[in-house]
Design a protein around this motif. Structure first.
Motif, PDB file in Angstrom:
ATOM      1  N   SER A  41      -6.481  -6.943   5.563  1.00 52.01           N
ATOM      2  CA  SER A  41      -7.808  -6.326   4.896  1.00 52.01           C
ATOM      3  C   SER A  41      -8.840  -5.695   5.952  1.00 52.01           C
ATOM      4  CB  SER A  41      -8.580  -6.992   4.005  1.00 52.01           C
ATOM      5  OG  SER A  41      -9.773  -6.630   3.707  1.00 52.01           O
ATOM      6  N   PRO A  42      -9.447  -4.521   6.155  1.00 55.59           N
ATOM      7  CA  PRO A  42     -10.426  -4.352   6.994  1.00 55.59           C
ATOM      8  C   PRO A  42     -11.740  -5.128   6.869  1.00 55.59           C
ATOM      9  CG  PRO A  42     -10.189  -2.528   5.204  1.00 55.59           C
ATOM     10  CD  PRO A  42      -9.261  -3.550   4.837  1.00 55.59           C
ATOM     11  N   SER A  60       0.854  -1.245   0.011  1.00 56.41           N
ATOM     12  CA  SER A  60       0.037  -0.038   0.103  1.00 56.41           C
ATOM     13  C   SER A  60       0.880   1.295  -0.077  1.00 56.41           C
ATOM     14  CB  SER A  60      -0.915  -0.162   1.287  1.00 56.41           C
ATOM     15  OG  SER A  60      -1.572   1.362   1.197  1.00 56.41           O
ATOM     16  N   ARG A 106      -0.570   4.094   0.928  1.00 56.37           N
ATOM     17  CA  ARG A 106      -1.455   5.063   1.393  1.00 56.37           C
ATOM     18  C   ARG A 106      -0.786   5.537   2.771  1.00 56.37           C
ATOM     19  NH1 ARG A 106      -6.123   4.940   5.041  1.00 56.37           N
ATOM     20  NH2 ARG A 106      -5.667   2.668   5.544  1.00 56.37           N
ATOM     21  N   SER A 134      -1.872   3.651   6.299  1.00 53.72           N
ATOM     22  CA  SER A 134      -2.268   2.341   5.861  1.00 53.72           C
ATOM     23  C   SER A 134      -2.102   1.125   6.671  1.00 53.72           C
ATOM     24  CB  SER A 134      -0.859   1.755   4.555  1.00 53.72           C
ATOM     25  OG  SER A 134      -1.076   0.565   4.433  1.00 53.72           O
ATOM     26  N   TYR A 135      -3.254   0.412   6.895  1.00 56.12           N
ATOM     27  CA  TYR A 135      -3.341  -0.550   7.662  1.00 56.12           C
ATOM     28  C   TYR A 135      -2.036  -1.725   7.464  1.00 56.12           C
ATOM     29  CZ  TYR A 135      -8.137   0.976   8.536  1.00 56.12           C
ATOM     30  OH  TYR A 135      -9.349   1.559   8.981  1.00 56.12           O
ATOM     31  N   SER A 136      -1.793  -1.849   6.293  1.00 58.29           N
ATOM     32  CA  SER A 136      -0.890  -2.895   5.869  1.00 58.29           C
ATOM     33  C   SER A 136       0.503  -2.520   6.647  1.00 58.29           C
ATOM     34  CB  SER A 136      -0.585  -3.232   4.451  1.00 58.29           C
ATOM     35  OG  SER A 136      -2.138  -3.249   3.875  1.00 58.29           O
ATOM     36  N   PRO A 156      -2.311  -5.111   1.043  1.00 57.33           N
ATOM     37  CA  PRO A 156      -3.658  -5.232   1.049  1.00 57.33           C
ATOM     38  C   PRO A 156      -4.335  -5.888  -0.143  1.00 57.33           C
ATOM     39  CG  PRO A 156      -3.117  -3.088   0.245  1.00 57.33           C
ATOM     40  CD  PRO A 156      -1.697  -3.972   0.734  1.00 57.33           C
ATOM     41  N   GLU A 157      -5.524  -6.129  -0.431  1.00 61.19           N
ATOM     42  CA  GLU A 157      -5.974  -6.721  -1.730  1.00 61.19           C
ATOM     43  C   GLU A 157      -6.627  -5.474  -2.555  1.00 61.19           C
ATOM     44  OE1 GLU A 157      -8.068 -10.652  -1.865  1.00 61.19           O
ATOM     45  OE2 GLU A 157      -9.993  -9.101  -1.667  1.00 61.19           O
ATOM     46  N   TYR A 158      -6.387  -5.333  -3.758  1.00 56.77           N
ATOM     47  CA  TYR A 158      -7.240  -4.549  -4.464  1.00 56.77           C
ATOM     48  C   TYR A 158      -7.900  -5.379  -5.560  1.00 56.77           C
ATOM     49  CZ  TYR A 158      -4.886   0.008  -3.243  1.00 56.77           C
ATOM     50  OH  TYR A 158      -4.461   0.959  -2.627  1.00 56.77           O
ATOM     51  N   ASN A 159      -9.246  -5.228  -5.547  1.00 57.35           N
ATOM     52  CA  ASN A 159     -10.210  -6.133  -6.558  1.00 57.35           C
ATOM     53  C   ASN A 159      -9.739  -7.421  -6.528  1.00 57.35           C
ATOM     54  OD1 ASN A 159     -11.537  -3.553  -7.195  1.00 57.35           O
ATOM     55  ND2 ASN A 159      -9.724  -2.756  -8.335  1.00 57.35           N
ATOM     56  N   ARG A 160      -9.554  -8.179  -5.427  1.00 57.13           N
ATOM     57  CA  ARG A 160      -9.337  -9.607  -5.307  1.00 57.13           C
ATOM     58  C   ARG A 160      -7.956 -10.007  -5.993  1.00 57.13           C
ATOM     59  NH1 ARG A 160     -12.590  -9.292  -1.966  1.00 57.13           N
ATOM     60  NH2 ARG A 160     -14.638  -9.923  -1.839  1.00 57.13           N
TER      61      ARG A 160
HETATM   62  C1  FNR Z   1      -9.888  -1.808  -1.827  1.00 57.30           C
HETATM   63  N1  FNR Z   1     -10.379  -2.637  -0.910  1.00 57.30           N
HETATM   64  C2  FNR Z   1     -10.467  -4.129  -0.878  1.00 57.30           C
HETATM   65  N2  FNR Z   1     -10.410  -4.713   0.155  1.00 57.30           N
HETATM   66  C3  FNR Z   1     -10.496  -6.179   0.034  1.00 57.30           C
HETATM   67  O1  FNR Z   1     -10.553  -6.780   1.079  1.00 57.30           O
HETATM   68  N3  FNR Z   1     -10.656  -6.674  -1.266  1.00 57.30           N
HETATM   69  C4  FNR Z   1     -10.635  -6.091  -2.331  1.00 57.30           C
HETATM   70  O2  FNR Z   1     -10.629  -6.836  -3.267  1.00 57.30           O
HETATM   71  C5  FNR Z   1     -10.544  -4.620  -2.262  1.00 57.30           C
HETATM   72  N4  FNR Z   1     -10.478  -3.919  -3.448  1.00 57.30           N
HETATM   73  C6  FNR Z   1     -10.209  -2.603  -3.284  1.00 57.30           C
HETATM   74  C7  FNR Z   1      -9.776  -1.976  -4.494  1.00 57.30           C
HETATM   75  C8  FNR Z   1      -9.341  -0.584  -4.308  1.00 57.30           C
HETATM   76  C9  FNR Z   1      -8.859   0.017  -5.683  1.00 57.30           C
HETATM   77  C10 FNR Z   1      -8.968   0.070  -3.035  1.00 57.30           C
HETATM   78  C11 FNR Z   1      -8.636   1.329  -3.069  1.00 57.30           C
HETATM   79  C12 FNR Z   1      -9.527  -0.439  -1.853  1.00 57.30           C
HETATM   80  C13 FNR Z   1     -10.361  -2.090   0.313  1.00 57.30           C
HETATM   81  C14 FNR Z   1      -8.758  -1.980   1.082  1.00 57.30           C
HETATM   82  O3  FNR Z   1      -8.743  -3.248   1.633  1.00 57.30           O
HETATM   83  C15 FNR Z   1      -8.744  -0.834   2.096  1.00 57.30           C
HETATM   84  O4  FNR Z   1      -8.679   0.337   1.394  1.00 57.30           O
HETATM   85  C16 FNR Z   1      -7.718  -1.198   2.729  1.00 57.30           C
HETATM   86  O5  FNR Z   1      -7.515  -0.113   3.822  1.00 57.30           O
HETATM   87  C17 FNR Z   1      -6.328  -1.021   2.051  1.00 57.30           C
HETATM   88  O6  FNR Z   1      -4.897  -1.363   2.688  1.00 57.30           O
HETATM   89  P1  FNR Z   1      -4.322  -0.251   3.210  1.00 57.30           P
HETATM   90  O7  FNR Z   1      -4.024   1.057   2.286  1.00 57.30           O
HETATM   91  O8  FNR Z   1      -4.916   0.363   4.548  1.00 57.30           O
HETATM   92  O9  FNR Z   1      -3.068  -1.093   3.605  1.00 57.30           O
END
Ligand code: FNR
Length: 184
Positions: free
Chosen positions: A114-115, A11, A13, A16-18, A77-81
């Motif tokens: 992930s949250p 991440s 951000r 960031s939680y990660s 973290p996960e973005y869009n699986r």
């Molecule tokens: C997410 N998020 C998310 N969470 C999850 O569990 N599975 C997913 O597929 C997604 N997809 C996703 C896509 C995009 C583009 C964003 C920005 C976010 C939510 C994500 O887990 C959340 O924003 C976390 O806070 C991201 O981790 P960090 O930045 O806190 O480390």
């Protein structure tokens, strides 16, 4: 003897939680695991046309930093699986020039964060696919899925959940053994 391990957070951000989980791991890990944060946010998108005698300075800095370590811990973290694009870009940047991959044969471990309740399972397993190709022995057990992460941290991003702390200690202790078994 201590092992230098690159800590790569998927991440970019602020807050960031990660990253918070990565820093918690850095604090609780056994002294023989020296975790060194390596940043990925400034890496230009991988473009073979830039792979000249003078590649982008951020690529050179990144490659040198990972080359200076013996193993890699990914906290993502996960973005869009799947994994965030920034992390995939970092894998690509580190994999070239051809024959000079910084990942070659380095033991690795993955923590997905992930949250949500599914704990970024998709990212955890998608990350394993390129790591196989990059010839990184990835620790299989214990797996680390940190779900509902917002409930585990305080307002400053400090890990407050004792069960998670104990689990992450077990995980990092296993990683020390894994590195010992698999390092070249
Ligand atoms: C997410 N998020 C998310 N969470 C999850 O569990 N599975 C997913 O597929 C997604 N997809 C996703 C896509 C995009 C583009 C964003 C920005 C976010 C939510 C994500 O887990 C959340 O924003 C976390 O806070 C991201 O981790 P960090 O930045 O806190 O480390």
């Amino acid at each position: 003897m201590s092992v230098r391990v690159a800590l790569i957070v998927g991440s970019l951000r602020n807050g960031s939680y990660s990253r918070a989980i990565g820093m918690a791991i850095k604090d609780l890990a056994a002294p023989e695991l020296e975790l060194i944060p390596v940043e990925i946010g400034d890496l230009p998108l991988y473009n073979p046309d830039l792979e000249t005698e003078t590649p982008p300075p951020a690529w050179a800095r990144f490659r040198e930093a990972v080359n200076g370590t013996q193993a890699v811990l990914f906290v993502t973290p996960e973005y869009n699986r799947s994994i965030p694009g920034a992390l995939k870009n970092a894998l690509d940047v580190g994999s070239r020039p051809y024959g000079h991959s910084v990942w070659q044969a380095k033991p690795a471990a993955i923590v997905s964060v992930s949250p949500g309740a599914l704990a970024a399972f998709g990212a955890n397993h998608h990350l394993r696919q390129p790591l196989v190709f990059l010839n990184m022995p990835v620790m299989q057990q214990p797996e680390a899925y940190v779900g509902n992460v917002a409930d585990l941290l305080d307002d400053q991003g400090k890990l407050t959940n004792e069960g998670t702390r104990k689990f992450l200690k077990t995980f990092t202790d296993a990683f020390v053994d894994w590195i010992e078994k698999t390092k070249g």
